[in-house]
Design a protein around this motif. Structure first.
Motif, PDB file in Angstrom:
ATOM      1  N   SER A 128       0.816  -1.218   0.000  1.00 43.14           N
ATOM      2  CA  SER A 128       0.000   0.000   0.000  1.00 43.14           C
ATOM      3  C   SER A 128       0.851   1.269   0.000  1.00 43.14           C
ATOM      4  CB  SER A 128      -0.934   0.007   1.213  1.00 43.14           C
ATOM      5  OG  SER A 128      -0.194   0.049   2.421  1.00 43.14           O
ATOM      6  N   ALA A 129       2.141   1.156   0.344  1.00 39.25           N
ATOM      7  CA  ALA A 129       3.022   2.325   0.374  1.00 39.25           C
ATOM      8  C   ALA A 129       3.866   2.448  -0.888  1.00 39.25           C
ATOM      9  CB  ALA A 129       3.934   2.253   1.599  1.00 39.25           C
ATOM     10  N   GLN A 130       3.713   1.520  -1.814  1.00 38.46           N
ATOM     11  CA  GLN A 130       4.525   1.544  -3.028  1.00 38.46           C
ATOM     12  C   GLN A 130       3.964   2.525  -4.055  1.00 38.46           C
ATOM     13  OE1 GLN A 130       4.966  -2.578  -4.314  1.00 38.46           O
ATOM     14  NE2 GLN A 130       5.616  -3.210  -2.261  1.00 38.46           N
ATOM     15  N   GLY A 131       4.832   2.953  -4.965  1.00 37.63           N
ATOM     16  CA  GLY A 131       4.407   3.849  -6.027  1.00 37.63           C
ATOM     17  C   GLY A 131       4.251   5.292  -5.622  1.00 37.63           C
ATOM     18  N   GLN A 132       4.778   5.672  -4.436  1.00 38.27           N
ATOM     19  CA  GLN A 132       4.637   7.045  -3.947  1.00 38.27           C
ATOM     20  C   GLN A 132       5.983   7.741  -3.751  1.00 38.27           C
ATOM     21  OE1 GLN A 132       1.594   7.328  -0.695  1.00 38.27           O
ATOM     22  NE2 GLN A 132       1.433   5.102  -0.966  1.00 38.27           N
ATOM     23  N   GLY A 133       7.048   7.119  -4.229  1.00 40.90           N
ATOM     24  CA  GLY A 133       8.369   7.722  -4.110  1.00 40.90           C
ATOM     25  C   GLY A 133       9.066   7.474  -2.782  1.00 40.90           C
ATOM     26  N   PHE A 134       8.468   6.662  -1.913  1.00 46.11           N
ATOM     27  CA  PHE A 134       9.084   6.409  -0.613  1.00 46.11           C
ATOM     28  C   PHE A 134      10.386   5.620  -0.747  1.00 46.11           C
ATOM     29  CE2 PHE A 134       4.547   6.570   1.166  1.00 46.11           C
ATOM     30  CZ  PHE A 134       4.676   7.895   1.544  1.00 46.11           C
ATOM     31  N   GLY A 135      10.438   4.697  -1.715  1.00 44.95           N
ATOM     32  CA  GLY A 135      11.643   3.902  -1.887  1.00 44.95           C
ATOM     33  C   GLY A 135      12.855   4.759  -2.192  1.00 44.95           C
ATOM     34  N   THR A 136      12.682   5.738  -3.068  1.00 43.46           N
ATOM     35  CA  THR A 136      13.778   6.655  -3.398  1.00 43.46           C
ATOM     36  C   THR A 136      14.136   7.516  -2.195  1.00 43.46           C
ATOM     37  OG1 THR A 136      13.043   6.727  -5.703  1.00 43.46           O
ATOM     38  CG2 THR A 136      14.508   8.486  -4.965  1.00 43.46           C
ATOM     39  N   GLU A 137      13.123   7.985  -1.485  1.00 41.35           N
ATOM     40  CA  GLU A 137      13.354   8.887  -0.348  1.00 41.35           C
ATOM     41  C   GLU A 137      14.120   8.189   0.777  1.00 41.35           C
ATOM     42  OE1 GLU A 137      10.573  11.615   2.612  1.00 41.35           O
ATOM     43  OE2 GLU A 137       9.951  11.276   0.537  1.00 41.35           O
ATOM     44  N   MET A 138      13.742   6.955   1.086  1.00 36.32           N
ATOM     45  CA  MET A 138      14.417   6.275   2.196  1.00 36.32           C
ATOM     46  C   MET A 138      15.834   5.857   1.807  1.00 36.32           C
ATOM     47  SD  MET A 138      11.774   3.123   2.203  1.00 36.32           S
ATOM     48  CE  MET A 138      12.318   1.405   2.014  1.00 36.32           C
ATOM     49  N   ARG A 139      16.046   5.464   0.545  1.00 35.26           N
ATOM     50  CA  ARG A 139      17.410   5.141   0.119  1.00 35.26           C
ATOM     51  C   ARG A 139      18.277   6.400   0.132  1.00 35.26           C
ATOM     52  NH1 ARG A 139      19.601   1.967  -4.347  1.00 35.26           N
ATOM     53  NH2 ARG A 139      17.592   0.895  -4.485  1.00 35.26           N
TER      54      ARG A 139
END
Length: 232
Positions: A128-139
């Motif tokens: 549910s948290a995917q596709g919102q740019g969180f992966g890039t932000e946390m990396r």
């Protein structure tokens, strides 16, 4: 669960395990090493699903385990990783919180760090948290910790060659291809893993700077006794 970085920084437990005083704040997220209080929400994030069951993005197919095993093994994995930290070989698992809720995990790891000054990373987000740019932000947050506060000079990562989302995060931050390897994603099932490399000078920085607290105490804890922090 509330994410109160000031409370965490002042927590007396950080005096005996300095990693617990480490906090990374990005525009939308708070990353802090996984504590036992995070485990219920971390388990819920795992059980809610991380990927299409028909695919396996991880080199170890841990998400294939039955629900009951996932619950206990998620906790065991966090405890094993924490207990296994040594100056020669360490992994820090961060809980990723958005609006006070755990939505995933981001790790930062290294072997022989004072000499090699290289880190690796891995992560996952509940679907549910995917596709919102969180992966890039946390990396980007852990890369700023590594490059700007720990003195790392390079970072590595890897992903299945079909995993466009993970590869897209890496490429957007400046990683370049660094060879491939065949891995057994599931028993008897091979897939190609794309290895990636990022030099500190090639890091494509976001238009924000992470707020980091507790980095010096954490680095001192992770370095061999008597070792000076890496110089820039």
């Amino acid at each position: 669960m509330t994410a109160d970085p000031e409370r965490r920084a002042a927590d007396p437990l950080a005096r005996v395990w300095p990693l617990f005083g480490l906090v990374i704040e990005t525009p939308r997220l708070v990353l802090t090493p996984v504590r036992d209080e995070h485990l219920p929400e971390l388990v819920d994030a795992v059980l809610a699903g991380i990927h299409d069951p028909a695919e396996m993005p991880f080199s170890v197919p841990w998400t294939d385990a039955p629900r009951s095993v996932l619950i206990t093994e998620t906790a065991r994995h966090q405890w094993r990783t924490r207990a296994g930290v040594t100056p020669e070989d360490w992994t820090v698992n961060f809980a990723v919180l958005h609006r006070g809720r755990v939505i995933g995990s981001q790790d930062l790891r290294a072997r022989g760090f004072p000499l090699l000054r290289q880190v690796g990373s891995g992560s996952w987000l509940t679907r549910s948290a995917q596709g919102q740019g969180f992966g890039t932000e946390m990396r980007a947050g852990v890369l700023q910790l590594a490059f700007d506060h720990f003195g790392a000079t390079s970072a590595v990562s890897e992903a299945a060659d079909w995993n466009r989302a993970s590869l897209g995060v890496s490429r957007s931050l400046g990683y370049t291809a660094n060879g491939t390897a065949l891995v057994e994603a599931r028993p008897g099932e091979l897939q190609t893993q794309q290895n990636l490399l990022l030099a500190r000078e090639d890091f494509v920085r976001p238009d924000w700077t992470a707020e980091v607290r507790g980095a010096r105490a954490a680095l001192d804890f992770l370095l061999p006794a008597g070792t000076a922090a890496p110089a820039d």
